[in-house]
Each structure stands twice: as structure tokens, then as C-alpha cells.
Design a protein around this motif. Sequence first.
Motif, PDB file in Angstrom:
ATOM      1  N   CYS A  84      24.080  34.362 -16.306  1.00 23.23           N
ATOM      2  CA  CYS A  84      24.959  35.354 -15.673  1.00 23.23           C
ATOM      3  C   CYS A  84      24.958  36.640 -16.473  1.00 23.23           C
ATOM      4  CB  CYS A  84      26.400  34.870 -15.702  1.00 23.23           C
ATOM      5  SG  CYS A  84      26.677  33.452 -14.723  1.00 23.23           S
ATOM      6  N   TYR A  85      25.540  37.677 -15.897  1.00 25.79           N
ATOM      7  CA  TYR A  85      25.724  38.889 -16.681  1.00 25.79           C
ATOM      8  C   TYR A  85      27.047  39.553 -16.319  1.00 25.79           C
ATOM      9  CZ  TYR A  85      24.299  41.758 -12.683  1.00 25.79           C
ATOM     10  OH  TYR A  85      24.228  42.355 -11.464  1.00 25.79           O
ATOM     11  N   ALA A  86      27.505  40.357 -17.278  1.00 24.79           N
ATOM     12  CA  ALA A  86      28.749  41.103 -17.129  1.00 24.79           C
ATOM     13  C   ALA A  86      28.502  42.455 -17.789  1.00 24.79           C
ATOM     14  CB  ALA A  86      29.879  40.351 -17.816  1.00 24.79           C
ATOM     15  N   THR A  87      29.155  43.502 -17.312  1.00 24.23           N
ATOM     16  CA  THR A  87      28.854  44.837 -17.842  1.00 24.23           C
ATOM     17  C   THR A  87      30.095  45.504 -18.426  1.00 24.23           C
ATOM     18  OG1 THR A  87      29.168  45.764 -15.624  1.00 24.23           O
ATOM     19  CG2 THR A  87      26.911  45.239 -16.256  1.00 24.23           C
ATOM     20  N   GLY A  88      29.841  46.434 -19.361  1.00 19.26           N
ATOM     21  CA  GLY A  88      30.937  47.155 -19.996  1.00 19.26           C
ATOM     22  C   GLY A  88      30.460  48.457 -20.618  1.00 19.26           C
TER      23      GLY A  88
ATOM     24  N   PHE B 227      26.086  42.270 -20.998  1.00 21.09           N
ATOM     25  CA  PHE B 227      26.242  41.034 -21.765  1.00 21.09           C
ATOM     26  C   PHE B 227      25.832  39.881 -20.850  1.00 21.09           C
ATOM     27  CE2 PHE B 227      28.624  37.321 -23.159  1.00 21.09           C
ATOM     28  CZ  PHE B 227      28.239  37.276 -24.490  1.00 21.09           C
ATOM     29  N   SER B 228      24.819  39.111 -21.261  1.00 22.16           N
ATOM     30  CA  SER B 228      24.347  38.002 -20.424  1.00 22.16           C
ATOM     31  C   SER B 228      24.435  36.705 -21.202  1.00 22.16           C
ATOM     32  CB  SER B 228      22.945  38.283 -19.893  1.00 22.16           C
ATOM     33  OG  SER B 228      22.088  38.727 -20.919  1.00 22.16           O
ATOM     34  N   TYR B 229      24.482  35.585 -20.471  1.00 20.18           N
ATOM     35  CA  TYR B 229      24.783  34.298 -21.108  1.00 20.18           C
ATOM     36  C   TYR B 229      24.508  33.161 -20.137  1.00 20.18           C
ATOM     37  CZ  TYR B 229      29.043  35.006 -18.345  1.00 20.18           C
ATOM     38  OH  TYR B 229      29.914  35.255 -17.317  1.00 20.18           O
ATOM     39  N   SER B 230      24.494  31.946 -20.686  1.00 24.04           N
ATOM     40  CA  SER B 230      24.311  30.743 -19.870  1.00 24.04           C
ATOM     41  C   SER B 230      25.676  30.128 -19.559  1.00 24.04           C
ATOM     42  CB  SER B 230      23.456  29.732 -20.632  1.00 24.04           C
ATOM     43  OG  SER B 230      23.531  28.472 -20.005  1.00 24.04           O
ATOM     44  N   THR B 231      25.785  29.566 -18.342  1.00 22.25           N
ATOM     45  CA  THR B 231      27.003  28.840 -17.980  1.00 22.25           C
ATOM     46  C   THR B 231      26.876  27.347 -18.303  1.00 22.25           C
ATOM     47  OG1 THR B 231      26.217  28.469 -15.730  1.00 22.25           O
ATOM     48  CG2 THR B 231      27.549  30.458 -16.118  1.00 22.25           C
ATOM     49  N   GLY B 232      25.843  26.957 -19.043  1.00 17.18           N
ATOM     50  CA  GLY B 232      25.733  25.590 -19.549  1.00 17.18           C
ATOM     51  C   GLY B 232      25.673  24.545 -18.459  1.00 17.18           C
ATOM     52  N   ASP B 233      26.783  23.844 -18.236  1.00 17.25           N
ATOM     53  CA  ASP B 233      26.760  22.693 -17.327  1.00 17.25           C
ATOM     54  C   ASP B 233      26.552  23.062 -15.865  1.00 17.25           C
ATOM     55  OD1 ASP B 233      29.242  23.892 -17.259  1.00 17.25           O
ATOM     56  OD2 ASP B 233      30.383  22.027 -17.338  1.00 17.25           O
TER      57      ASP B 233
END
Length: 345
Positions: free
Chosen positions: A268-272, A257-263
Motif C-alpha cells: 500500500c501507499y500513503a502520501t504526505g 510512504f509505502s508498506y506491506s499489510t502482511g497477513d
Amino acid sequence: MPEESIDHIDFDELNKKAISQPLVNHIYTADPSAHYFNGKIYIYPSHDVDAGEAFDDLGSHFAMEDYHVISMDTVDSEAIDHGVALHVKDVPWAEKQMWAPDAAHKNGKYYLYFPAKAYDGIFRIGVAVSDNPTGPFVPEKEAIKESFSIDPAVFEDEDGSHYMYFGGLWGGQLQRWHTGSFNGDQPENPTAHIPADHEPALLPWVAKMTDDMLQFAERPKEISIVDEHGNLLLAGDNERRFFEAAWLHKYKETYYFSYSTGDTHFICYATGDSPYGPFTYRGHILEPVVGWTSHHSVCEIEGKWYLFYHDSSLSKGVTHLRSVKMTEIEHQSDGSIKTIKPYQD
Ligand code: FUB
């Protein structure tokens, strides 16, 4: 979203150091969702325009009106713009702000998923259908029931099930849904209803799609993003917590699962082990790019993996005039992803 000073940047020098160049430069494109459908690369981006809206922290200057689909025969081929695939004037429920879209393919049909602000000022997510990956897409008359916020990303698992991930803070309104219904209090304040720094961060959402791909098959659920000790990331952990731009890909047996930290401008990414999470934070895929926003997708093409992302280099730093780029990424033997620096030292 505030504009940061770009006066010190020499854009000619920066572009020489950039690890990749815009895929198209006759229009501005952003938020690229890339897919490999039937042996060809299709990119579903936002179509950035300067609509003359003033900058604000709600992102009103992101006043996009339509979508274009970009295709490439191979990773080295020219990127082709197929023209307008869907315009806001053809979507009965949507008033404005056609933000980051995604697409899916099932049983010979193509589905374009897109967030837009409805006439009541609330972001919803819609779907439009085509027989062709490049459109034109015919929108459903209403938004997806129980959809809210922005940045839909639709992942197809190996069993053929599709899941939509979504959500975005500040102008994306995710914080206004914390209690289960929309809180319209302090409409001009982008950080109203954001949890305090010591509280758990707001989380992205997921819902399985119905067989016809037009609705959620279940009530959306929050997705946990936890640290190495299993604790939810905190709202004040700005360099790691979820802000917007969700994406899911599967590598070997692991869900990323990846995403932006915005400000703080990281991808980033996280795994599961499940498409529903929980996901354990792992690190950065992409260091900050020029421009306030960072948004991406990850796509496998002929056995190699690519990051599609954007920056504001072509517009010389204009926040809402961005350009889509791509670069190869590497999954390492321990399952981590090697961090990409968008400009060489
Ligand atoms: O393009 C408009 C918004 O900016 C997107 O929805 C966000 O992800 C950010 O890239």
C-alpha cells in the motif's frame, strides 16, 4: 507466518502470466531495496536459504545468514550477484535471522543497514560500512542505539538528510515495544500485545540519521497513517494498516510512504508533505504475490520509476524461498500510483 495451501497452483501457467521474471535464479533473494548509485542499479536483498527451521508464525523459518548485493548496468541488463557482502558470523552483536536490509551512500562511503536477532532474542538494527556499493561491508560492533524491530529503509531527502523508517509486526516484534520498552511476555505468541481491532493500528517508526550515518540523531518517532478523514487506521483494518516493509520515496514535492499489510499481502501507499508524516492512505501499489510475504522498494532510474518486489514463483510457492523481480510503475497526474497486478488475467 502460516503457509497457505498452494496445491491448486499450476506454477508453469502462473509463470507464463507473471508480468516479470526473477532477476537472478541461482540463489533465492527477497525484500529488495533498490538504489541508483553513480549511474548504476544496486539491489540490496535478503538472501533466502532453507536452514531446516520449522515454520511458525514468528517467521523462524526465515533463518538467513548473509547478504549478497546484486547490480545491473541498466534496467535491461543482466543482474550480477557480487557474492557475500556481510555474514552474520562477522557481526559481534547478531546471532541470527538477517532479515530485510537497505543501503545508503554518503561522501563516498556505502552503508548497509540490516535487522538481526541479538543473543537476547530481541531484533535490533545494525549498520556496516564499505568503500564499495557491493561490499564487503565491515559491521559496527554494536547495533544502532535505540534501534528495535525490523525492516530498515533509509531515505535521502533533497537537502542531504537521511531518515530511517523501520518496524514490523508479529515475528518482527514491533508490538512488543508499544509501551516504550521491550515486553518479552508470551514469547511464542506472535499476536500477543497487538491492539484490539477497534484500537489504532501499530505504527511504523522514523529517525533522522547522524551525519556519520552510524546512529540515530534523535529518538525515533511513530509515523501516523490516517484515512481520508484524518483518523488513524485501526488495528482491525487489515487490508490497509501497516504491518512491515516500510519504504519512502519522493515524487515531485510529495513524500510517498509505502508498506506491506502482511497477513492481507498488499503493498500500500500513503502520501504526505513531510518525511515525518502524517501520511494519508491512498491505495494499493501491488496486489498479492505468490508467497506469504510481500516486500518492495521504489526507485527512480533515468527518469522512470520502478517497483522492486519478490514472489515465491521460482520455488513453486515455498514461503521462505523468494525471488526478486522488478517492473515499471506509473505516478498518475492526480498523484496516485497505478496498481500493479503481478500476474495477468
Ligand atoms: O525476509 C524476512 C522478513 O519477511 C522481512 O523482514 C519481512 O519484510 C518479510 O518480507
